[in-house]
Design an enzyme around this catalytic site. Structure first.
Site, PDB file in Angstrom:
ATOM      1  CG  ASP A  47     -58.549   4.839  36.613  1.00  0.00           C
ATOM      2  OD1 ASP A  47     -58.805   4.089  35.660  1.00  0.00           O
ATOM      3  OD2 ASP A  47     -59.035   4.686  37.752  1.00  0.00           O
ATOM      4  CE1 TYR A  90     -63.121   5.157  42.407  1.00  0.00           C
ATOM      5  CE2 TYR A  90     -61.858   6.423  40.810  1.00  0.00           C
ATOM      6  CZ  TYR A  90     -62.155   5.227  41.425  1.00  0.00           C
ATOM      7  OH  TYR A  90     -61.450   4.097  41.064  1.00  0.00           O
ATOM      8  CE  LYS A 118     -61.753   2.414  37.469  1.00  0.00           C
ATOM      9  NZ  LYS A 118     -61.487   3.809  37.848  1.00  0.00           N
ATOM     10  CG  HIS A 155     -65.882   0.554  39.434  1.00  0.00           C
ATOM     11  ND1 HIS A 155     -65.977   1.869  39.810  1.00  0.00           N
ATOM     12  CD2 HIS A 155     -64.773   0.084  40.043  1.00  0.00           C
ATOM     13  CE1 HIS A 155     -64.968   2.181  40.606  1.00  0.00           C
ATOM     14  NE2 HIS A 155     -64.229   1.119  40.770  1.00  0.00           N
TER      15      HIS A 155
END
Length: 324
Positions: A45, A50, A78, A111
């Protein structure tokens, strides 16, 4: 090892029950992903925000095809808030694939149910409201969902879904487009079971992936892994508290994506245990003292001045989600 179980999505694709979350410190994810895949994980994931997908890409080069084929992995990423508009969304997907060194994603999620103004980085500051993120209040969730549908039609994405969406948000997408998300990835743990949302998603065929399945310490409160009931059940089963909490999520039909960069924990989290109905009920009863949502962007710095979940502290927010 895990039980090796997979769950069928409404697209016909299957998603492994246990995955590796990668929301963690940069410069540690490459090693974590490589360790995970070499020890049996097949569900990863990821997310653009990030800022570590290039690390994941380096890890994938080390394990494909020597450990797994691409087809044996289930890779989720996402779409970030600043790319909800069609042009930026297409560009972000292409950048994600470039960072990962892949030609397609198994699952692509919206997201958050909120758009940011594009063109000023991942977290644009509002030009006149100090301490606030610059929201795009014009682009609706349905606008973004129509763009996601087009991305799926391009063949670069096998399934599309959402994250942090409520019943109202998802129903709005279905009503407007007739396309049901394959997945809703949400914060889910014994302190936040979200029973109404879980029941709704089951009814309309949306699978739930649980992030923060172990809870978290975002608010500086005691960890769920330290809760006396969780520790007692763990001792009874000869398991770790984390394994018990992951088993609680699996019992409820979720896929779960614990995050860690520590080899021992990565391996341990993949060793599944099964809860009896009695043990499941004991862990579920933890929330009797009150539910707790840890991840509320209205608390963030800079703040997102929008009510996403209708939590008490969000009720002073200026804006609500623009669904249609």
């Amino acid at each position: 090892m895990s039980f090796g179980k997979v769950i069928q999505l409404n697209t016909g694709a299957t998603i492994p029950e246990i995955g590796l979350g990668t929301y963690t410190d940069q410069n540690k994810v490459e090693s974590a992903v490589e360790i995970a895949v070499r020890n049996g994980y097949r569900h990863l994931d990821l997310a653009m925000v990030y800022q570590n997908q290039h690390e994941v890409g380096r890890a994938l080069k080390k394990v494909i095809p020597s450990v797994v084929t691409r087809e044996q992995l289930f890779v989720t990423s996402k779409l970030w808030n600043c790319s909800h508009q069609q042009g930026p969304a297409e560009a972000e997907l292409d950048e994600t694939l470039k960072q990962l060194g892949l030609t397609y994603l198994d699952l692509y999620l919206v997201h958050w149910p909120v758009a940011f103004e594009p063109g000023n980085g991942l977290k644009p500051l509002h030009p006149t409201k100090e301490g606030q993120t610059h929201l795009d209040l014009k682009t609706s969730l349905v606008d973004t969902w129509r763009t996601m549908i087009k991305l799926k039609e391009s063949g670069k994405v096998k399934s599309i879904g959402v994250s942090n969406f409520t019943i109202e948000h998802i129903q709005g997408l279905i009503d407007a487009t007739g396309v049901t998300p394959a997945v809703n990835q949400i914060e889910a743990h014994p302190l936040l079971p979200q029973d109404d949302l879980v029941a709704y998603c089951k009814q309309v065929g949306v699978h739930i992936t649980a992030y923060s399945p172990l809870g978290n310490n975002r608010l500086g409160k005691p960890m769920l892994t330290e809760h006396v009931v969780v520790k007692e059940v763990a001792e009874k089963l000869g398991a770790t508290p984390a394994q018990v909490l992951l088993a609680w999520g699996v019992y409820r039909g979720y896929s779960v994506i614990p995050k860690s960069v520590q080899e021992g924990r990565i391996i341990s989290n993949f060793k599944q245990v099964a809860l009896s109905e009695e043990d499941y009920n004991r862990v579920t009863a933890i929330k009797v003292g009150g539910s707790e949502r840890f991840n509320i962007p209205f608390r963030y710095i800079p703040k997102w001045d929008i009510n996403l979940f209708d939590e008490e502290l969000e009720k002073t927010a200026t804006h609500r989600v623009n669904i249609v």
